[in-house]
Design a protein around this motif. Structure first.
Motif, mmCIF file in Angstrom:
data_model
loop_
_atom_site.group_PDB
_atom_site.id
_atom_site.type_symbol
_atom_site.label_atom_id
_atom_site.label_comp_id
_atom_site.label_asym_id
_atom_site.label_seq_id
_atom_site.Cartn_x
_atom_site.Cartn_y
_atom_site.Cartn_z
ATOM 1 N N MET A 54 -4.836 0.035 6.452
ATOM 2 C CA MET A 54 -3.984 1.198 6.223
ATOM 3 C C MET A 54 -2.872 0.839 5.240
ATOM 4 N N PRO A 55 -2.540 1.782 4.308
ATOM 5 C CA PRO A 55 -1.434 1.521 3.380
ATOM 6 C C PRO A 55 -0.112 1.403 4.140
ATOM 7 N N ALA A 56 0.800 0.653 3.577
ATOM 8 C CA ALA A 56 2.119 0.505 4.190
ATOM 9 C C ALA A 56 2.902 1.810 4.073
ATOM 10 N N ARG A 57 3.791 2.033 5.011
ATOM 11 C CA ARG A 57 4.671 3.198 4.967
ATOM 12 C C ARG A 57 5.820 2.900 4.010
ATOM 13 N N LEU A 58 5.902 3.695 2.954
ATOM 14 C CA LEU A 58 6.935 3.493 1.936
ATOM 15 C C LEU A 58 7.906 4.666 1.944
ATOM 16 N N PRO A 59 9.121 4.455 1.500
ATOM 17 C CA PRO A 59 10.059 5.570 1.354
ATOM 18 C C PRO A 59 9.521 6.574 0.343
ATOM 19 N N PRO A 60 9.971 7.814 0.411
ATOM 20 C CA PRO A 60 9.509 8.825 -0.546
ATOM 21 C C PRO A 60 9.834 8.431 -1.981
ATOM 22 N N ALA A 61 8.877 8.662 -2.868
ATOM 23 C CA ALA A 61 9.059 8.377 -4.292
ATOM 24 C C ALA A 61 8.106 9.257 -5.078
ATOM 25 N N SER A 62 8.507 9.621 -6.279
ATOM 26 C CA SER A 62 7.660 10.451 -7.134
ATOM 27 C C SER A 62 7.692 9.913 -8.555
ATOM 28 N N PRO A 63 6.644 10.198 -9.343
ATOM 29 C CA PRO A 63 6.585 9.700 -10.723
ATOM 30 C C PRO A 63 7.838 10.074 -11.509
ATOM 31 N N GLY A 64 8.301 9.115 -12.298
ATOM 32 C CA GLY A 64 9.483 9.341 -13.113
ATOM 33 C C GLY A 64 10.778 8.882 -12.467
ATOM 34 N N MET A 65 10.756 8.647 -11.161
ATOM 35 C CA MET A 65 11.970 8.184 -10.492
ATOM 36 C C MET A 65 12.325 6.769 -10.933
ATOM 37 N N ARG A 66 13.618 6.470 -10.924
ATOM 38 C CA ARG A 66 14.130 5.141 -11.262
ATOM 39 C C ARG A 66 14.666 4.527 -9.971
ATOM 40 N N ILE A 67 13.966 3.507 -9.488
ATOM 41 C CA ILE A 67 14.277 2.936 -8.178
ATOM 42 C C ILE A 67 14.596 1.452 -8.307
ATOM 43 N N GLY A 68 15.747 1.070 -7.788
ATOM 44 C CA GLY A 68 16.111 -0.329 -7.731
ATOM 45 C C GLY A 68 15.597 -0.953 -6.449
ATOM 46 N N LEU A 69 15.082 -2.155 -6.542
ATOM 47 C CA LEU A 69 14.552 -2.893 -5.394
ATOM 48 C C LEU A 69 15.457 -4.082 -5.123
ATOM 49 N N TYR A 70 16.032 -4.108 -3.938
ATOM 50 C CA TYR A 70 16.983 -5.154 -3.565
ATOM 51 C C TYR A 70 16.427 -5.863 -2.339
ATOM 52 N N GLY A 71 15.881 -7.049 -2.539
ATOM 53 C CA GLY A 71 15.206 -7.751 -1.460
ATOM 54 C C GLY A 71 16.053 -8.838 -0.835
#
Length: 214
Positions: A1-18
């Protein structure tokens, strides 16, 4: 099963802070707010890792507890906390980023790290692949303003450095590309907070029960 990810749509600019976020603190929030403003991001995702291969995992709090605590600290509509890395069994950052790029090809991701992390970035497994997967924004940290840009990874990627004045367009640049953002710096660190908590716990253990510490 795919992981549950936060909502996102094409064109969005998302920063990833790990990170391990053990514990999450206002310094993490400060970095995220700087990134949202300076990079023109729509969201910042806090990626709570199962563990850091470069650090001791023995005392690491359970991932679910760290996700819950981080959500309380974030307290911002554009900062989202996710523990998807545990769901996909990722051990290294490059695995997680590869998964996101494949799963959400229309999203413009930026990897966010503190200057202290840039100083040791060359020790990360596949750091060159990480740089090739998405642009990187480095947020200044006390004690690393000068040393981090002179480190092994920064020198290896020196030709791909983007001027701080052009940081707002970083998310739309082809990787590899990275920038170093100066400005107000937070002195907080999870390591220091844990050490302080451990010292307080040890003090309580050594204090006789009949002594009132109030």
């Amino acid at each position: 099963m795919p992981a549950r990810l936060p909502p996102a749509s094409p064109g969005m600019r998302i920063g990833l802070y790990g990170g391990s976020f053990d514990p999450a603190h206002p310094g993490h929030r400060h970095v995220s707010l700087v990134a949202l403003r300076r990079l023109g991001l729509d969201r910042v995702w806090w990626m709570v890792t199962p563990g850091n291969p470069l650090k001791d995992r023995d005392r690491l709090a359970p991932a679910a507890a760290r996700v819950a605590a981080a959500s309380r600290v974030a307290a911002h509509p554009r900062i989202v906390v996710t523990g998807f890395e545990s769901e996909i069994g990722a051990r290294y950052t490059r695995q997680s980023l590869r998964y996101l790029v494949s799963r959400l090809p229309g999203v413009h991701f930026v990897w966010i790290m503190g200057a202290d992390s840039l100083a040791s970035f060359h020790r990360w497994q596949g750091f060159r692949e990480i740089a090739a997967l998405m642009p990187i924004a480095v947020i200044d940290r006390p004690g690393f303003t000068l040393s981090a840009p002179g480190g092994h990874a920064a020198q290896a990627l020196a030709r791909r450095r983007v001027s701080e004045q052009d940081a707002r367009n970083l998310a739309n640049r082809p990787a590899p590309a990275w920038t170093f953002l100066h400005g107000p710096r937070s002195t907080l660190s999870s390591t220091a907070i844990r050490r302080k908590d451990e010292e307080a716990t040890q003090l309580l253990k050594k204090t006789p029960d009949h002594i009132n510490l109030a």
